[in-house]
Design an enzyme around this catalytic site. Structure first.
Site, PDB file in Angstrom:
ATOM      1  N   GLN A 165       0.816  -1.209   0.000  1.00 47.31           N
ATOM      2  CA  GLN A 165       0.000   0.000   0.000  1.00 47.31           C
ATOM      3  C   GLN A 165       0.856   1.269   0.000  1.00 47.31           C
ATOM      4  OE1 GLN A 165      -3.561  -0.078  -0.237  1.00 47.31           O
ATOM      5  NE2 GLN A 165      -2.842  -2.098  -0.843  1.00 47.31           N
TER       6      GLN A 165
ATOM      7  N   HIS B  22       1.350   3.405  -3.183  1.00 48.40           N
ATOM      8  CA  HIS B  22       0.276   4.225  -3.756  1.00 48.40           C
ATOM      9  C   HIS B  22       0.713   5.666  -3.984  1.00 48.40           C
ATOM     10  CE1 HIS B  22      -3.706   2.568  -4.485  1.00 48.40           C
ATOM     11  NE2 HIS B  22      -3.481   1.670  -3.545  1.00 48.40           N
TER      12      HIS B  22
ATOM     13  N   GLU C  85      -7.558   2.713   7.250  1.00 48.01           N
ATOM     14  CA  GLU C  85      -8.413   2.358   6.113  1.00 48.01           C
ATOM     15  C   GLU C  85      -8.420   0.845   5.874  1.00 48.01           C
ATOM     16  OE1 GLU C  85      -8.705   3.326   1.311  1.00 48.01           O
ATOM     17  OE2 GLU C  85      -6.880   3.797   2.427  1.00 48.01           O
ATOM     18  N   HIS C  86      -7.252   0.271   5.692  1.00 46.11           N
ATOM     19  CA  HIS C  86      -7.130  -1.180   5.496  1.00 46.11           C
ATOM     20  C   HIS C  86      -6.466  -1.783   6.729  1.00 46.11           C
ATOM     21  CE1 HIS C  86      -6.646   0.640   1.393  1.00 46.11           C
ATOM     22  NE2 HIS C  86      -7.560  -0.267   1.097  1.00 46.11           N
TER      23      HIS C  86
ATOM     24  N   ASP D 215      -8.595  -4.644  -3.036  1.00 41.57           N
ATOM     25  CA  ASP D 215      -8.495  -3.479  -3.915  1.00 41.57           C
ATOM     26  C   ASP D 215      -8.977  -3.774  -5.328  1.00 41.57           C
ATOM     27  OD1 ASP D 215      -7.550  -1.657  -2.110  1.00 41.57           O
ATOM     28  OD2 ASP D 215      -5.459  -1.783  -2.725  1.00 41.57           O
TER      29      ASP D 215
ATOM     30  N   HIS E 195     -48.833  25.440  13.603  1.00 43.19           N
ATOM     31  CA  HIS E 195     -48.669  23.992  13.534  1.00 43.19           C
ATOM     32  C   HIS E 195     -49.902  23.306  14.122  1.00 43.19           C
ATOM     33  CE1 HIS E 195     -44.443  24.771  12.706  1.00 43.19           C
ATOM     34  NE2 HIS E 195     -44.151  23.475  12.691  1.00 43.19           N
TER      35      HIS E 195
END
Length: 443
Positions: free
Chosen positions: A252, A255, A320-321, A354, A414
């Protein structure tokens, strides 16, 4: 609680300074797009991507010509992946039911799940062509029944990437634009002379894309804050070794230059061995220029004494992961509450998630896993309630309760909405500005 950092990433103060620069850049760019439309979009595309075609929208002929360039095996792999994504998304959609119940005699309440009417799907691709992101955003929107799906992606090496365009088209995109970054996000959300704005933005991207979505939220809906990718490996010596840990971290880190990657373990031996293995792999990894920068600035090695401490640290980071390789993977599945997605056991890995396994890879970053999950078919659906009263008796009875509760808050007009129903359907005269009585209405 004993938590030892064998390696820390860039201090939070420096990360905050980076965020300030991004925020200001995005704000100025979005204002420019809103003011000057297509002209601003073209200037940004020329500046950042060196790309200036006659039209940024691909025609049907353009799309078919690009698909023809894709290797047949690659096209088959794309189709296979999209089947997996569609199958899981369809199962999720099938679990979301419209309902209607009779809560009291003559009183019916219900809800309907209605697709968002137009969605802009961003597919990153300037550095790496993110073919899989098209499956995750476009195909999932199609399963949800979104009637207008547009997709935008930056050029790759000066031209549209054929595989990305194929994935967008096969996924179900109705309009495809070769536009990246802030200009792609801004054009879809704000609209220009040639692009009708959408109701919602989805898809991952770099820090500038994530910040653009954040600033546009409210004007349009967004899926979530999906910025630079993050990964965490939770491992012990019973289920993982240094090669597995190092590979999953660097998988990762490549990236981008700011992709946090964290090893969380209860074994200092495994931690130090993993650090050595990362050093070895970075000498031979073709994407080492990117991965090594992420590892240097955002990599962390954390050693805890107990599994309970590992759990607490993991939920605090809310990565995230999260790759879990321990003797109690199901325990982490049961106990963890803050993350994007879990990948359980050494046979599982984030790359499968992914690209192909079927769950969605657009996931919360920057601790957003504390309050939201990732992109899924339900993100494209709006749950709208409705009410129906079918008898005079119910209209009078509910109206009496409503009248009194409105007057309790001081809302006379109302209350008169309710009183009118009490008078009309219950035959009880309630003067303007008074509360409907209980016994008469109930009778």
């Amino acid at each position: 609680m004993t938590v030892t950092y064998l390696k820390r990433g860039k201090p939070e103060s420096e990360r905050a300074a980076d965020n300030d620069i991004v925020r200001a850049t995005v704000e100025a760019a979005l204002k420019d797009i809103e003011a000057r439309g297509d002209v601003a979009v073209r200037e940004m595309a020329e500046k950042f991507d060196n790309y200036s075609p006659a039209s940024y929208r691909l025609s049907d002929a353009d799309i078919q010509a690009l698909i023809a360039k894709v290797d047949p095996r690659d096209l088959e792999d794309i189709r296979f992946a999209q089947v997996q994504v569609r199958n899981f998304a369809q199962a999720q959609r099938d679990s979301m039911l419209d309902i209607e119940i009779e809560t009291l005699p003559g009183v019916f309440l219900g809800h309907k799940n209605i697709p968002v009417q137009s969605v802009g799907c961003y597919v990153p691709g300037g550095k790496f062509p993110m073919v899989a992101s098209a499956h995750m955003s476009v195909a999932t929107a199609a399963v949800a029944g979104v009637p207008r799906i547009i997709a935008a992606t930056p050029p790759f090496k000066g031209e549209p990437n054929p595989a990305v365009i194929a994935a967008m088209h096969l996924g179900g995109a109705h309009e495809i634009y070769v536009l990246g970054g802030i200009q792609g996000i801004g054009a879809m959300a704000l609209g220009t002379e040639t692009i009708e704005p959408v109701h919602m933005l989805v898809g991952p991207g770099n820090a500038f894309v994530a910040e653009a979505k954040r600033q546009l939220f409210g004007r349009v809906g967004i899926d979530l804050f999906a910025g630079p990718t993050e990964t965490m490996v939770i491992a012990d010596e019973t289920a993982a070794d240094a090669e597995l840990c190092a590979t999953d971290l660097l998988g990762q880190a490549e990236h981008g230059y700011n992709s946090p990657c964290v090893l969380l373990t209860n074994s200092e031996k495994l931690a130090r061995a993993t650090m050595a293995e990362i050093d070895r792999l970075l000498k031979i990894l073709p994407t080492a220029d990117t991965a090594s920068k992420s590892w240097e600035d955002y990599g962390e090695i954390i050693v805890c004494d107990t599994y309970e401490e590992m759990l607490a640290v993991a939920d605090d980071i809310a990565s995230e992961h999260v790759q879990v390789m321990t003797d109690r993977d199901d325990w982490f599945l049961e106990k963890m509450t803050c993350y994007g997605a879990l990948f359980l056991g050494p046979r599982t890995n984030v790359a499968n998630g992914d690209k192909v396994i079927g769950t969605n890879h657009t996931l919360p970053t920057k601790k957003a896993g504390r309050y939201t999950g990732g992109l899924w078919v339900g993100k494209y659906l709006k749950t709208h309630s409705y009410q129906r009263i079918t008898t005079d008796e119910a209209a009078a009875a509910i109206g009496a309760y409503g009248s009194r509760l409105c007057m309790l808050e001081g809302f006379v007009a109302h209350a008169e909405q309710c009183n009118l129903r009490v008078r009309r359907y219950g035959g009880i005269n309630v003067p303007y500005g008074e509360r409907a009585p209980y016994k008469e209405a109930a009778e």
